[in-house]
Design a protein around this motif. Sequence first.
Motif, PDB file in Angstrom:
ATOM      1  N   MET A   1      37.706  38.044  36.257  1.00  0.00           N
ATOM      2  CA  MET A   1      38.479  37.720  37.442  1.00  0.00           C
ATOM      3  C   MET A   1      38.906  36.252  37.343  1.00  0.00           C
ATOM      4  N   GLU A   2      40.161  36.016  37.628  1.00  0.00           N
ATOM      5  CA  GLU A   2      40.721  34.665  37.539  1.00  0.00           C
ATOM      6  C   GLU A   2      40.334  33.835  38.762  1.00  0.00           C
ATOM      7  N   SER A   3      40.457  32.525  38.638  1.00  0.00           N
ATOM      8  CA  SER A   3      40.084  31.639  39.746  1.00  0.00           C
ATOM      9  C   SER A   3      40.997  31.845  40.950  1.00  0.00           C
ATOM     10  N   TYR A   4      42.273  32.140  40.704  1.00  0.00           N
ATOM     11  CA  TYR A   4      43.176  32.362  41.843  1.00  0.00           C
ATOM     12  C   TYR A   4      42.823  33.659  42.563  1.00  0.00           C
ATOM     13  N   ASP A   5      42.301  34.653  41.840  1.00  0.00           N
ATOM     14  CA  ASP A   5      41.846  35.882  42.497  1.00  0.00           C
ATOM     15  C   ASP A   5      40.713  35.567  43.462  1.00  0.00           C
ATOM     16  N   ARG A   6      39.763  34.760  42.998  1.00  0.00           N
ATOM     17  CA  ARG A   6      38.637  34.376  43.852  1.00  0.00           C
ATOM     18  C   ARG A   6      39.120  33.610  45.076  1.00  0.00           C
ATOM     19  N   GLU A   7      40.095  32.727  44.872  1.00  0.00           N
ATOM     20  CA  GLU A   7      40.632  31.927  45.978  1.00  0.00           C
ATOM     21  C   GLU A   7      41.271  32.820  47.044  1.00  0.00           C
ATOM     22  N   VAL A   8      42.101  33.744  46.614  1.00  0.00           N
ATOM     23  CA  VAL A   8      42.792  34.646  47.556  1.00  0.00           C
ATOM     24  C   VAL A   8      41.780  35.538  48.269  1.00  0.00           C
ATOM     25  N   ILE A   9      40.845  36.115  47.537  1.00  0.00           N
ATOM     26  CA  ILE A   9      39.846  36.995  48.144  1.00  0.00           C
ATOM     27  C   ILE A   9      38.996  36.228  49.147  1.00  0.00           C
ATOM     28  N   SER A  10      38.627  35.008  48.790  1.00  0.00           N
ATOM     29  CA  SER A  10      37.829  34.185  49.698  1.00  0.00           C
ATOM     30  C   SER A  10      38.580  33.899  50.989  1.00  0.00           C
ATOM     31  N   LEU A  11      39.838  33.543  50.886  1.00  0.00           N
ATOM     32  CA  LEU A  11      40.621  33.227  52.084  1.00  0.00           C
ATOM     33  C   LEU A  11      40.879  34.461  52.937  1.00  0.00           C
ATOM     34  N   SER A  31      51.104  30.448  42.812  1.00  0.00           N
ATOM     35  CA  SER A  31      52.454  30.950  42.589  1.00  0.00           C
ATOM     36  C   SER A  31      52.608  32.315  43.250  1.00  0.00           C
ATOM     37  N   PRO A  32      53.842  32.709  43.538  1.00  0.00           N
ATOM     38  CA  PRO A  32      54.050  34.055  44.084  1.00  0.00           C
ATOM     39  C   PRO A  32      53.531  35.140  43.143  1.00  0.00           C
ATOM     40  N   GLY A  33      53.616  34.905  41.841  1.00  0.00           N
ATOM     41  CA  GLY A  33      53.102  35.868  40.873  1.00  0.00           C
ATOM     42  C   GLY A  33      51.594  36.020  40.946  1.00  0.00           C
ATOM     43  N   GLN A  34      50.904  34.911  41.142  1.00  0.00           N
ATOM     44  CA  GLN A  34      49.452  34.976  41.271  1.00  0.00           C
ATOM     45  C   GLN A  34      49.053  35.721  42.536  1.00  0.00           C
ATOM     46  N   LEU A  35      49.735  35.427  43.629  1.00  0.00           N
ATOM     47  CA  LEU A  35      49.450  36.136  44.881  1.00  0.00           C
ATOM     48  C   LEU A  35      49.731  37.622  44.737  1.00  0.00           C
ATOM     49  N   ALA A  36      50.882  37.947  44.153  1.00  0.00           N
ATOM     50  CA  ALA A  36      51.261  39.352  43.999  1.00  0.00           C
ATOM     51  C   ALA A  36      50.267  40.088  43.112  1.00  0.00           C
ATOM     52  N   SER A  37      49.837  39.457  42.030  1.00  0.00           N
ATOM     53  CA  SER A  37      48.883  40.085  41.114  1.00  0.00           C
ATOM     54  C   SER A  37      47.584  40.439  41.829  1.00  0.00           C
ATOM     55  N   THR A  38      47.061  39.487  42.568  1.00  0.00           N
ATOM     56  CA  THR A  38      45.800  39.724  43.283  1.00  0.00           C
ATOM     57  C   THR A  38      45.968  40.773  44.375  1.00  0.00           C
ATOM     58  N   LEU A  39      47.029  40.645  45.155  1.00  0.00           N
ATOM     59  CA  LEU A  39      47.225  41.577  46.265  1.00  0.00           C
ATOM     60  C   LEU A  39      47.509  42.997  45.779  1.00  0.00           C
ATOM     61  N   ARG A  69      30.009  40.261  45.972  1.00  0.00           N
ATOM     62  CA  ARG A  69      30.131  38.813  46.115  1.00  0.00           C
ATOM     63  C   ARG A  69      29.565  38.040  44.928  1.00  0.00           C
ATOM     64  N   LYS A  70      28.476  38.524  44.347  1.00  0.00           N
ATOM     65  CA  LYS A  70      27.904  37.829  43.191  1.00  0.00           C
ATOM     66  C   LYS A  70      28.826  37.933  41.986  1.00  0.00           C
ATOM     67  N   GLU A  71      29.372  39.112  41.751  1.00  0.00           N
ATOM     68  CA  GLU A  71      30.283  39.303  40.625  1.00  0.00           C
ATOM     69  C   GLU A  71      31.578  38.521  40.815  1.00  0.00           C
ATOM     70  N   ILE A  72      32.055  38.441  42.035  1.00  0.00           N
ATOM     71  CA  ILE A  72      33.327  37.762  42.299  1.00  0.00           C
ATOM     72  C   ILE A  72      33.172  36.253  42.240  1.00  0.00           C
ATOM     73  N   PHE A  73      32.167  35.719  42.907  1.00  0.00           N
ATOM     74  CA  PHE A  73      32.091  34.274  43.097  1.00  0.00           C
ATOM     75  C   PHE A  73      31.099  33.546  42.197  1.00  0.00           C
ATOM     76  N   PHE A  74      30.117  34.257  41.642  1.00  0.00           N
ATOM     77  CA  PHE A  74      29.098  33.545  40.868  1.00  0.00           C
ATOM     78  C   PHE A  74      29.159  33.801  39.370  1.00  0.00           C
ATOM     79  N   VAL A  75      29.787  34.870  38.948  1.00  0.00           N
ATOM     80  CA  VAL A  75      29.915  35.137  37.522  1.00  0.00           C
ATOM     81  C   VAL A  75      31.305  34.661  37.100  1.00  0.00           C
ATOM     82  N   VAL A  76      31.336  33.440  36.584  1.00  0.00           N
ATOM     83  CA  VAL A  76      32.605  32.835  36.195  1.00  0.00           C
ATOM     84  C   VAL A  76      32.631  32.709  34.678  1.00  0.00           C
TER      85      VAL A  76
END
Length: 113
Positions: A1-11, A31-39, A69-76
Amino acid sequence: MESYDREVISLLYTADNWVDLYQLHETKLLSPGQLASTLLMLMTHELCEIEGMSARLTAKGRDWVFLKRKEIFFVVARDWALKTSQNPQSIDRDEPYLPDLSRLDVNFFLRRP
């Protein structure tokens, strides 16, 4: 999971209601592409819903984030921190390091006018 994915999911998870995607783009410099990819990834699993320029997590999505939550935010993944060679040449701790001078470009350090 990319850092922008974590950012969007967290928000999305911390928001009580709908999140304005343009504001998310401006404040987090995504970027709009990063948002679109995650969403799109979240939407394919029915974890979020989008209405116009706003998005929010579904109840299933909130449960998923909590459970994962552990897989998303702690396994980087830190690919940049991995060794580049599988067979490193090690030297003794007390032995001085000497670079291979034949591989240096001696013209690199010459002063150019």
